[in-house]
Design a protein around this motif. Structure first.
Motif, mmCIF file in Angstrom:
data_model
loop_
_atom_site.group_PDB
_atom_site.id
_atom_site.type_symbol
_atom_site.label_atom_id
_atom_site.label_comp_id
_atom_site.label_asym_id
_atom_site.label_seq_id
_atom_site.Cartn_x
_atom_site.Cartn_y
_atom_site.Cartn_z
ATOM 1 N N SER A 337 -1.203 -5.427 3.278
ATOM 2 C CA SER A 337 -2.356 -5.408 2.373
ATOM 3 C C SER A 337 -1.839 -5.224 0.961
ATOM 4 O O SER A 337 -0.993 -4.364 0.704
ATOM 5 C CB SER A 337 -3.306 -4.245 2.699
ATOM 6 N N GLU A 338 -2.392 -6.013 0.049
ATOM 7 C CA GLU A 338 -1.935 -5.964 -1.342
ATOM 8 C C GLU A 338 -2.470 -4.710 -2.040
ATOM 9 O O GLU A 338 -3.626 -4.321 -1.855
ATOM 10 C CB GLU A 338 -2.402 -7.222 -2.082
ATOM 11 N N PHE A 339 -1.619 -4.120 -2.879
ATOM 12 C CA PHE A 339 -1.973 -2.868 -3.559
ATOM 13 C C PHE A 339 -3.222 -3.036 -4.432
ATOM 14 O O PHE A 339 -4.088 -2.159 -4.458
ATOM 15 C CB PHE A 339 -0.784 -2.397 -4.395
ATOM 16 N N CYS A 340 -3.328 -4.156 -5.161
ATOM 17 C CA CYS A 340 -4.538 -4.385 -5.958
ATOM 18 C C CYS A 340 -5.791 -4.282 -5.094
ATOM 19 O O CYS A 340 -6.825 -3.783 -5.548
ATOM 20 C CB CYS A 340 -4.529 -5.781 -6.587
ATOM 21 N N THR A 341 -5.705 -4.777 -3.857
ATOM 22 C CA THR A 341 -6.881 -4.754 -2.996
ATOM 23 C C THR A 341 -7.268 -3.322 -2.654
ATOM 24 O O THR A 341 -8.451 -2.989 -2.576
ATOM 25 C CB THR A 341 -6.619 -5.556 -1.717
ATOM 26 N N GLN A 385 4.856 -0.935 -3.878
ATOM 27 C CA GLN A 385 4.919 -2.198 -3.145
ATOM 28 C C GLN A 385 3.788 -3.116 -3.583
ATOM 29 O O GLN A 385 2.752 -2.656 -4.062
ATOM 30 C CB GLN A 385 4.754 -1.945 -1.643
ATOM 31 N N TYR A 386 3.994 -4.388 -3.331
ATOM 32 C CA TYR A 386 2.883 -5.339 -3.423
ATOM 33 C C TYR A 386 2.089 -5.269 -2.119
ATOM 34 O O TYR A 386 0.888 -5.056 -2.123
ATOM 35 C CB TYR A 386 3.452 -6.735 -3.659
ATOM 36 N N ASN A 387 2.806 -5.406 -0.986
ATOM 37 C CA ASN A 387 2.164 -5.309 0.331
ATOM 38 C C ASN A 387 2.667 -4.088 1.083
ATOM 39 O O ASN A 387 3.866 -3.835 1.143
ATOM 40 C CB ASN A 387 2.504 -6.526 1.200
ATOM 41 N N GLY A 419 3.205 -9.408 -10.696
ATOM 42 C CA GLY A 419 2.969 -8.203 -11.491
ATOM 43 C C GLY A 419 1.544 -7.705 -11.562
ATOM 44 O O GLY A 419 1.265 -6.742 -12.272
ATOM 45 N N CYS A 420 0.597 -8.314 -10.811
ATOM 46 C CA CYS A 420 -0.792 -7.852 -10.937
ATOM 47 C C CYS A 420 -0.924 -6.385 -10.539
ATOM 48 O O CYS A 420 -1.587 -5.597 -11.227
ATOM 49 C CB CYS A 420 -1.730 -8.722 -10.120
ATOM 50 N N CYS A 421 -0.270 -6.011 -9.418
ATOM 51 C CA CYS A 421 -0.408 -4.626 -8.938
ATOM 52 C C CYS A 421 0.235 -3.653 -9.924
ATOM 53 O O CYS A 421 -0.247 -2.528 -10.084
ATOM 54 C CB CYS A 421 0.216 -4.457 -7.557
ATOM 55 N N THR A 422 1.320 -4.094 -10.587
ATOM 56 C CA THR A 422 1.993 -3.262 -11.591
ATOM 57 C C THR A 422 1.019 -2.906 -12.711
ATOM 58 O O THR A 422 1.034 -1.791 -13.235
ATOM 59 C CB THR A 422 3.193 -4.037 -12.175
HETATM 60 ZN ZN ZN Z 1 -1.862 -7.182 -7.089
#
Ligand code: ZN
Length: 698
Positions: A337-341, A385-387, A419-422
């Motif tokens: 699962s992506e961190f942004c989510t 992490q990203y995922n 880099g979105c999650c960053t």
């Molecule tokens: Zn993200």
């Protein structure tokens, strides 16, 4: 850097020392640490014709973290969140959101959306100064047309995020310096949108995230009452993607592959790819409730729960997330699962909970906040992490189970995969902290639960109260009917089930205090000043209405018996309260490369992990609770351990650093019986969280 790496441990301990985190802190600051201010502005209510909320978020300056939660935010402020602009050019001095020629899309706004609540929750002057630079540039950037932000990029989407950021700034800066630039900028921009959207309609990200735009329009409407703002909300809904309709007949029941999406034929911006995109789904969890304020429809109001039911059924994971790496990926706990989510789902749940008052959304919010959020971050919060995977047996370049993401997706680093999650992860903890308590209308029937005590007849139906939506140490300074209220919550929750809330109005005052009772909390007990109250029902809000006097004490005890929850292929996961527990696999952190102030890391397992559980009942699990250490979401300081019996399952292996799908349970094994120890999910960066179950031999 990672504390788990020997070379970095000394540096890390030094950092902790400088944060004052090496000594055990009290569960809460003293009750009188923040005096109630007489100038506090009450929460803004929904204006007609909008439907009422169940709860109203308090102005953000009214609630502050204490205890372990304050430590967590302080750690965040002193690690990557507080230094990102110094080491990552995308939010550095050349950012388009500072007038530079650099990144001019979503990354500046994403960073501000978390930096603002972090800075003001901690009243951290250094971070406030960093945020203020972006805010000042943004508030002074408006063109005569009404458009604001970098002139080189007129996409609607990044402005949706920046609007969320500046509404928080406006609320955080209350009551001392309500910035007079905020409301006029928003009014002019929304007038521009109303005129421009018919000619330049929402597309791709903005089309699928329209509810985030609508949220800020409604925020302004509740402050100005301009009816054209409701026309804009209707237009956004018309042009935006209809999430409620999609989930009324949910079509995406399988793992979504790149071939299915035909990603080789476009850039993932077709509707099919965007509808199955994890972050879009996380943001869309609030779509139905936000629109329900105008539509009045119960289908819209129940939209979050309908979405969660379908996502759980077809893509649900034991950490409370749905799989999305990058698109919906099925229920195998080796998917990610992506961190942004995670952080977007948390924000959506906070908003949906306020609108609907559904206690189940509070249960889910805590599940994400205490598991998936810290589980994606290194203990020192310098890398992420990203995922993340519930069954995560290696974080390496070998690792490619993702449906559409790249090979670095579960490395811990500065910007693994993308880099979105960053830019975006910073909002998780501070918005959670700001959502622990909300104002309640106090109208009978709006909140399920029990009423105790006397309500003065002439006030019945008009009382305003307070509600605890999630639990963690904090204090509230707010006003109810012009009376300042100081409230403290002292607790080591989620590690302990004991919660003490002390209520101190400046003068005796009748109002309802609503407490969310989690669905898992059968046997919870409640008392006021030592007097037992009727047993609160799980899955409701328990409402205590009485004449509160300074120092009144509410004690809520939530039972913390371990629970066995079934999952993918007959597997089982162990939960205790809101925490998921995992088998921690020995970790070897290997630096891949330096990244400015931080670094990218691979993690390799140092021991077998392929256990099948013998336990089938909570009685077979022993619980060991220790003191709350300085970093409760780290393996070294995990305050709760669970022990139970298991056997290795030689047939269950990893390939290329990925645990194979769990074999269908029950399983058999002739390996010796062992006692294994589980720790909270977030503390184990390599872990097993869904286990096969052994065939019972009786
Ligand atoms: Zn993200």
């Amino acid at each position: 850097m990672s504390p788990n790496h020997p070379q970095n441990r000394r540096v890390f301990l030094k950092q902790l020392g400088s944060l004052g985190l090496l000594t055990t802190l009290p569960a809460s600051l003293p009750a009188a640490a923040l005096p109630a201010s007489p100038n506090l502005t009450p929460a803004a209510k929904n204006r007609a014709p909008l439907a009422p909320n169940a709860f109203y978020p308090l102005p953000l300056a009214h609630i502050k973290p204490t205890g372990w939660l304050r430590d967590q935010l302080t750690l965040q402020a002193n690690s990557l969140s507080g230094h990102l602009d110094e080491t990552w050019p995308d939010v550095g001095p050349n950012s388009g959101w500072l007038g530079g020629s650099g990144e001019s899309w979503e990354r500046g706004p994403y960073y501000l959306d978390g930096l603002i609540p972090l800075a003001w929750q901690l009243e951290d002057a250094r971070l406030i100064a960093k945020a203020q630079k972006f805010i000042d540039w943004t508030l002074n950037s408006q063109a005569p047309s009404g458009l604001f932000g970098p002139a080189t990029n007129d996409d609607w989407w990044p402005r949706m995020v920046m609007l969320k950021a500046i509404t928080q700034y406006y609320e955080h800066s209350l009551p001392t310096k309500e910035d007079p630039r905020v409301l006029p900028l928003m009014a002019r921009y929304f007038a521009y949108q109303l005129a421009e959207l018919p000619k330049r309609p929402l597309r791709d990200w903005g089309k699928f995230r329209w509810q985030d735009n609508a949220l800020s329009v409604l925020w302004l409407y509740n402050r100005t009452g301009d009816p054209r703002l409701l026309d804009l909300v209707r237009l956004l809904h018309t042009q935006g993607y209809d999430w409620v309709a999609e989930f009324a007949n949910f079509p995406y029941k399988e793992r979504i592959t790149a071939e299915y999406l035909k990603l080789d034929q476009d850039q993932g911006l077709k509707d099919l790819a965007l509808a199955t995109h994890g972050v879009n789904n996380g943001q869309a969890l609030k779509s139905g409730p936000v629109w329900s304020l105008l539509s009045g429809s119960s289908a819209d109001r129940n939209g979050t729960e309908n979405m969660l039911a379908a996502l759980d059924r077809y893509h649900g994971l034991p950490n409370g997330m749905f799989s999305c790496d990058e698109h919906l990926a099925g229920p195998n706990p080796s998917q990610g699962s992506e961190f942004c989510t995670v952080v977007e789902a948390m924000f959506s749940l906070e908003q949906a909970l306020a609108i609907t008052g559904s206690p189940a959304l509070g249960d889910r919010l805590e599940q994400l906040a205490f598991n998936a959020l810290p589980g994606t971050l290194a203990d020192d919060m310098w890398s992420h992490q990203y995922n993340q995977q519930p069954n995560q047996v290696e974080c390496s370049l070998l690792h490619k189970p993702w449906t559409t993401d790249g090979p670095e997706s579960n490395l811990f680093g500065l910007e693994p995969n993308f880099g979105c999650c960053t830019a975006n992860f910073h909002q998780g903890w501070p918005k959670f902290s700001a959502s622990l308590f909300m104002a309640s209308p106090g109208i009978d029937g709006q909140v399920n639960g029990q009423i105790e005590g006397q309500v003065e007849g002439q006030l019945n139906g008009q009382l305003e109260g307070l509600a605890a939506l999630a639990y963690a140490p904090c204090q509230v300074n707010t006003t109810l009917r012009d009376t300042p209220i100081h409230l403290t919550q002292q607790t080591n929750y989620p590690f302990s089930g004991a919660i003490r809330i002390t209520v101190s109005p400046a003068a005796p005052l009748s109002f309802p205090l609503s407490l969310r009772i989690p669905a898992w909390a059968a046997g919870a007990t409640l008392s006021v000043n030592g007097q037992p109250q009727p047993a609160p029902a799980p899955g409701t809000f328990a409402k205590i209405t009485r004449l509160w006097k300074s120092g009144d004490r509410v004690e809520l005890t939530l039972p913390m018996e371990p629970r066995l929850v079934p999952g993918f292929h007959g597997s089982v996961s162990i939960h205790r309260g809101p925490l998921l527990f995992s088998f921690p696999i020995g970790e070897s952190w290997v630096k891949l490369r330096d990244r400015g102030l931080t670094a990218d890391w691979q993690i390799f397992p140092t021991q077998p992990w392929n256990y099948a559980l013998a336990a089938t009942t909570p009685k077979e699990i022993s619980t060991h609770v220790g003191d709350l250490g300085p970093l409760p979401f780290s393996a070294r300081h995990a305050p709760v351990h669970l022990q139970l019996q298991a056997r290795k399952l030689p047939a269950w292996r990893a390939e290329d650093g990925v645990a194979n799908p769990l074999p269908q349970s029950p399983v058999t094994s002739t390996e010796p019986l062992e006692t294994i120890t589980l720790i909270p999910y977030a503390a184990a960066k390599l872990r097993i969280s869904a286990f096969p179950q052994l065939q019972q031999t009786t």
